[in-house]
Every structure is written in structure tokens, then in C-alpha cells.
Design a protein around this motif. Structure first.
Motif, PDB file in Angstrom:
ATOM      1  N   GLY A  42      10.436  -6.058  -1.803  1.00 41.43           N
ATOM      2  CA  GLY A  42      11.174  -6.127  -3.065  1.00 41.43           C
ATOM      3  C   GLY A  42      12.040  -4.904  -3.276  1.00 41.43           C
ATOM      4  N   TYR A  43      11.496  -3.747  -2.951  1.00 40.94           N
ATOM      5  CA  TYR A  43      12.249  -2.499  -3.093  1.00 40.94           C
ATOM      6  C   TYR A  43      13.484  -2.527  -2.185  1.00 40.94           C
ATOM      7  CZ  TYR A  43      12.657   2.602  -3.930  1.00 40.94           C
ATOM      8  OH  TYR A  43      13.066   3.857  -4.294  1.00 40.94           O
ATOM      9  N   VAL A  44      13.306  -2.990  -0.958  1.00 42.49           N
ATOM     10  CA  VAL A  44      14.431  -3.093  -0.021  1.00 42.49           C
ATOM     11  C   VAL A  44      15.488  -4.037  -0.584  1.00 42.49           C
ATOM     12  CG1 VAL A  44      15.120  -3.954   2.263  1.00 42.49           C
ATOM     13  CG2 VAL A  44      13.116  -2.471   2.036  1.00 42.49           C
ATOM     14  N   ALA A  45      15.071  -5.170  -1.113  1.00 42.42           N
ATOM     15  CA  ALA A  45      16.020  -6.136  -1.678  1.00 42.42           C
ATOM     16  C   ALA A  45      16.799  -5.518  -2.841  1.00 42.42           C
ATOM     17  CB  ALA A  45      15.283  -7.395  -2.132  1.00 42.42           C
ATOM     18  N   ILE A  46      16.105  -4.773  -3.700  1.00 41.27           N
ATOM     19  CA  ILE A  46      16.790  -4.113  -4.820  1.00 41.27           C
ATOM     20  C   ILE A  46      17.803  -3.106  -4.295  1.00 41.27           C
ATOM     21  CG2 ILE A  46      16.458  -2.462  -6.713  1.00 41.27           C
ATOM     22  CD1 ILE A  46      13.801  -3.900  -7.320  1.00 41.27           C
ATOM     23  N   LEU A  47      17.407  -2.286  -3.341  1.00 37.50           N
ATOM     24  CA  LEU A  47      18.308  -1.269  -2.813  1.00 37.50           C
ATOM     25  C   LEU A  47      19.521  -1.888  -2.124  1.00 37.50           C
ATOM     26  CD1 LEU A  47      15.821   1.370  -1.355  1.00 37.50           C
ATOM     27  CD2 LEU A  47      17.117   1.490  -3.482  1.00 37.50           C
ATOM     28  N   ARG A  48      19.317  -3.022  -1.466  1.00 37.77           N
ATOM     29  CA  ARG A  48      20.438  -3.673  -0.785  1.00 37.77           C
ATOM     30  C   ARG A  48      21.430  -4.257  -1.781  1.00 37.77           C
ATOM     31  NH1 ARG A  48      18.286  -7.300   4.097  1.00 37.77           N
ATOM     32  NH2 ARG A  48      20.307  -6.868   4.986  1.00 37.77           N
ATOM     33  N   GLN A  49      20.942  -4.738  -2.913  1.00 37.31           N
ATOM     34  CA  GLN A  49      21.809  -5.367  -3.911  1.00 37.31           C
ATOM     35  C   GLN A  49      22.378  -4.368  -4.914  1.00 37.31           C
ATOM     36  OE1 GLN A  49      22.763  -8.623  -3.841  1.00 37.31           O
ATOM     37  NE2 GLN A  49      21.673  -8.619  -1.893  1.00 37.31           N
ATOM     38  N   SER A  50      21.592  -3.334  -5.235  1.00 37.44           N
ATOM     39  CA  SER A  50      21.985  -2.391  -6.280  1.00 37.44           C
ATOM     40  C   SER A  50      21.727  -0.968  -5.838  1.00 37.44           C
ATOM     41  CB  SER A  50      21.186  -2.665  -7.563  1.00 37.44           C
ATOM     42  OG  SER A  50      21.308  -3.994  -7.967  1.00 37.44           O
ATOM     43  N   PRO A  51      22.630  -0.404  -5.039  1.00 38.99           N
ATOM     44  CA  PRO A  51      22.424   0.979  -4.626  1.00 38.99           C
ATOM     45  C   PRO A  51      22.329   1.864  -5.869  1.00 38.99           C
ATOM     46  CG  PRO A  51      24.252  -0.006  -3.426  1.00 38.99           C
ATOM     47  CD  PRO A  51      23.859  -0.973  -4.499  1.00 38.99           C
ATOM     48  N   GLY A  52      21.486   2.820  -5.798  1.00 33.53           N
ATOM     49  CA  GLY A  52      21.267   3.688  -6.954  1.00 33.53           C
ATOM     50  C   GLY A  52      19.783   3.850  -7.186  1.00 33.53           C
ATOM     51  N   ASP A  53      19.432   4.028  -8.427  1.00 35.42           N
ATOM     52  CA  ASP A  53      18.049   4.360  -8.750  1.00 35.42           C
ATOM     53  C   ASP A  53      17.264   3.184  -9.336  1.00 35.42           C
ATOM     54  OD1 ASP A  53      15.958   6.179  -8.745  1.00 35.42           O
ATOM     55  OD2 ASP A  53      16.387   6.847 -10.794  1.00 35.42           O
ATOM     56  N   LEU A  54      17.751   1.953  -9.170  1.00 36.05           N
ATOM     57  CA  LEU A  54      17.036   0.807  -9.729  1.00 36.05           C
ATOM     58  C   LEU A  54      15.680   0.589  -9.070  1.00 36.05           C
ATOM     59  CD1 LEU A  54      17.232  -1.374 -11.860  1.00 36.05           C
ATOM     60  CD2 LEU A  54      18.367  -2.828 -10.200  1.00 36.05           C
ATOM     61  N   GLY A  55      15.513   1.070  -7.827  1.00 30.21           N
ATOM     62  CA  GLY A  55      14.232   0.950  -7.142  1.00 30.21           C
ATOM     63  C   GLY A  55      13.114   1.672  -7.866  1.00 30.21           C
ATOM     64  N   ARG A  56      13.467   2.577  -8.801  1.00 33.68           N
ATOM     65  CA  ARG A  56      12.444   3.287  -9.575  1.00 33.68           C
ATOM     66  C   ARG A  56      11.603   2.319 -10.397  1.00 33.68           C
ATOM     67  NH1 ARG A  56      16.493   2.872 -12.720  1.00 33.68           N
ATOM     68  NH2 ARG A  56      16.488   2.987 -14.956  1.00 33.68           N
ATOM     69  N   VAL A  57      12.141   1.128 -10.686  1.00 34.28           N
ATOM     70  CA  VAL A  57      11.369   0.137 -11.436  1.00 34.28           C
ATOM     71  C   VAL A  57      10.084  -0.189 -10.669  1.00 34.28           C
ATOM     72  CG1 VAL A  57      11.366  -2.242 -12.294  1.00 34.28           C
ATOM     73  CG2 VAL A  57      13.403  -0.807 -12.569  1.00 34.28           C
ATOM     74  N   ILE A  58      10.199  -0.332  -9.355  1.00 34.59           N
ATOM     75  CA  ILE A  58       9.021  -0.631  -8.541  1.00 34.59           C
ATOM     76  C   ILE A  58       8.131   0.594  -8.422  1.00 34.59           C
ATOM     77  CG2 ILE A  58       8.229  -1.200  -6.199  1.00 34.59           C
ATOM     78  CD1 ILE A  58      10.402  -3.291  -6.080  1.00 34.59           C
ATOM     79  N   THR A  59       8.718   1.756  -8.123  1.00 34.32           N
ATOM     80  CA  THR A  59       7.876   2.948  -7.965  1.00 34.32           C
ATOM     81  C   THR A  59       7.220   3.331  -9.285  1.00 34.32           C
ATOM     82  OG1 THR A  59       9.805   4.406  -8.169  1.00 34.32           O
ATOM     83  CG2 THR A  59       9.058   3.848  -5.939  1.00 34.32           C
ATOM     84  N   ASP A  60       7.935   3.179 -10.403  1.00 35.11           N
ATOM     85  CA  ASP A  60       7.306   3.470 -11.697  1.00 35.11           C
ATOM     86  C   ASP A  60       6.153   2.509 -11.971  1.00 35.11           C
ATOM     87  OD1 ASP A  60       9.010   5.583 -12.117  1.00 35.11           O
ATOM     88  OD2 ASP A  60      10.167   4.616 -13.717  1.00 35.11           O
ATOM     89  N   GLY A  61       6.293   1.262 -11.514  1.00 36.15           N
ATOM     90  CA  GLY A  61       5.220   0.287 -11.699  1.00 36.15           C
ATOM     91  C   GLY A  61       3.976   0.606 -10.880  1.00 36.15           C
ATOM     92  N   LEU A  62       4.151   1.373  -9.809  1.00 35.42           N
ATOM     93  CA  LEU A  62       3.013   1.783  -8.986  1.00 35.42           C
ATOM     94  C   LEU A  62       2.281   2.996  -9.568  1.00 35.42           C
ATOM     95  CD1 LEU A  62       4.667   1.528  -5.451  1.00 35.42           C
ATOM     96  CD2 LEU A  62       2.732   0.179  -6.256  1.00 35.42           C
ATOM     97  N   ARG A  63       2.991   3.772 -10.350  1.00 34.73           N
ATOM     98  CA  ARG A  63       2.403   5.017 -10.866  1.00 34.73           C
ATOM     99  C   ARG A  63       1.277   4.740 -11.853  1.00 34.73           C
ATOM    100  NH1 ARG A  63       5.440   9.319  -9.301  1.00 34.73           N
ATOM    101  NH2 ARG A  63       7.563   8.827  -8.659  1.00 34.73           N
TER     102      ARG A  63
END
Length: 194
Positions: free
Chosen positions: A159-180
Motif C-alpha cells: 500500500g505504501y508503494v502504491a501511494i508513493l507511486r501515485q502521490s510523490p511526497g509525504d502522503l505515505g506518512r498516513v501508513i507509517t503514522d497508522g503503525l505508530r
């Protein structure tokens, strides 16, 4: 009956093989698996014959690049197992794997099991085992939610890879923040006292 050991490559042959792998990884990342072997030889600074001596087909070279990438990622996970901040080591590695997959089309294909390139069961187990160890250390340190399992990480990475491929930037933080265990800015969100 034991099978004969593989012959050891001479130092110059090892260097040439490493140059071809590095050039192929770059070429596959830039142009995908359709890049010609002559272009890989040019980037490596070797003749086409050198490429064919080490890798008899583009498929064997592609597979070697993918497997080498997975081995490198596994080694980088091992190095982070000694980090003094297990939480930061985990999140740094999680981002690294996703970012490497986005930048490297060959690795993306392998992680998605495309093109028939699959790591061996031993390599897969080693990669996932190191990732699980990083997760467990981060959970013991209180940095990652304790309801996340090692099995959850592969689809989360996808999912993180898919987000990064579609939306370069810091949107992947949604997944990492969800893990914290305590996402930044949300520590006291539901605290109704005081």
C-alpha cells in the motif's frame, strides 16, 4: 553424494559481474525489463560478451538483479537490528524498502511476483524474518502498535508503494503514522480529562 562446488570467480571477473549487476539495476529502474543487454554492457563499461558470460539471458540477469536487491535490503535490515533507537530503525527501514521499490522497477516487479521472478523461499524467509525482528524490537520499545503482526507488513508495504507511486511526497506518512503506537499530534486526541 555431494555436488561439485561452484568455481570461484577471479577478482576481475567478480568486479565485472558487480559492475554489470549495478548497471543492470540502474537500467531496469530507468527503462524497465525491456532494456537491451547492449545498453547494460555500455553502462557497465564492458563488452556484451562479458555480460553474456555471466548472464546467458536477459531473464537470468533480471533475476540476478532482483535477488541481489533483496539480499541488499536484507543486509540493511540486519544492520539496523543493532540500532539504539529501534522505533526509528524500523520506520527508516520501512520507508527505505518502499522508496527502493518505487525507484527500482525490477524490485517492484519482484515484490509483486511479476515476470516469474521470485526470491527463493530461503531469501523470502530471511527478508521477512529480519523485517519481523525490526518490528518486534520497535514494538518492545513502544514505538509501533502491538496489534500489528509481521504478516501485516507486506500488504502495508504494498500500500505504501502504491501511494508513493501515485502521490510523490509525504502522503505515505498516513501508513507509517497508522503503525505508530502514538501517532504524532494524536497522543491526547481522545483524552477527555482536564
Amino acid at each position: 553424494m555431494n555436488s561439485p562446488a561452484k568455481p570461484t570467480l577471479r577478482a576481475d571477473a567478480r568486479r565485472n559481474r558487480a559492475r554489470v549487476l549495478a548497471a543492470a539495476q540502474e537500467a531496469f529502474a530507468d527503462e524497465g525489463p525491456s532494456v537491451p543487454l547492449d545498453e547494460i554492457a555500455r553502462r557497465a563499461g564492458v563488452g556484451a560478451g562479458t555480460v553474456y558470460r555471466h548472464f546467458p539471458s536477459k531473464e537470468s540477469l533480471f533475476q540476478a538483479v532482483v535477488l541481489d536487491s533483496i539480499e541488499q535490503l536484507t543486509e540493511q535490515a540486519r544492520e539496523r537490528l543493532c540500532a539504539t533507537d529501534p522505533g526509528e530503525a524500523f520506520f527508516e527501514y520501512f520507508r527505505l524498502v518502499a522508496e527502493r521499490a518505487v525507484l527500482n522497477k525490477a524490485l517492484c516487479d519482484a515484490l509483486a511476483a511479476a515476470g516469474g521472478v521470485e526470491p527463493s523461499s530461503e531469501q523470502r524467509a530471511d527478508f521477512r524474518g529480519r523485517l519481523a525482528e525490526l518490528l518486534a524490537r520497535a514494538q518492545r520499545a513502544g514505538a509501533v502498535r502491538d496489534d500489528i503482526t509481521a504478516e501485516d507488513l507486506v500488504p502495508l508495504l504494498s500500500g505504501y508503494v502504491a501511494i508513493l507511486r501515485q502521490s510523490p511526497g509525504d502522503l505515505g506518512r498516513v501508513i507509517t503514522d497508522g503503525l505508530r503506537a502514538h501517532p504524532p499530534g494524536h497522543e491526547n486526541r481522545f483524552d477527555t480529562t482536564g
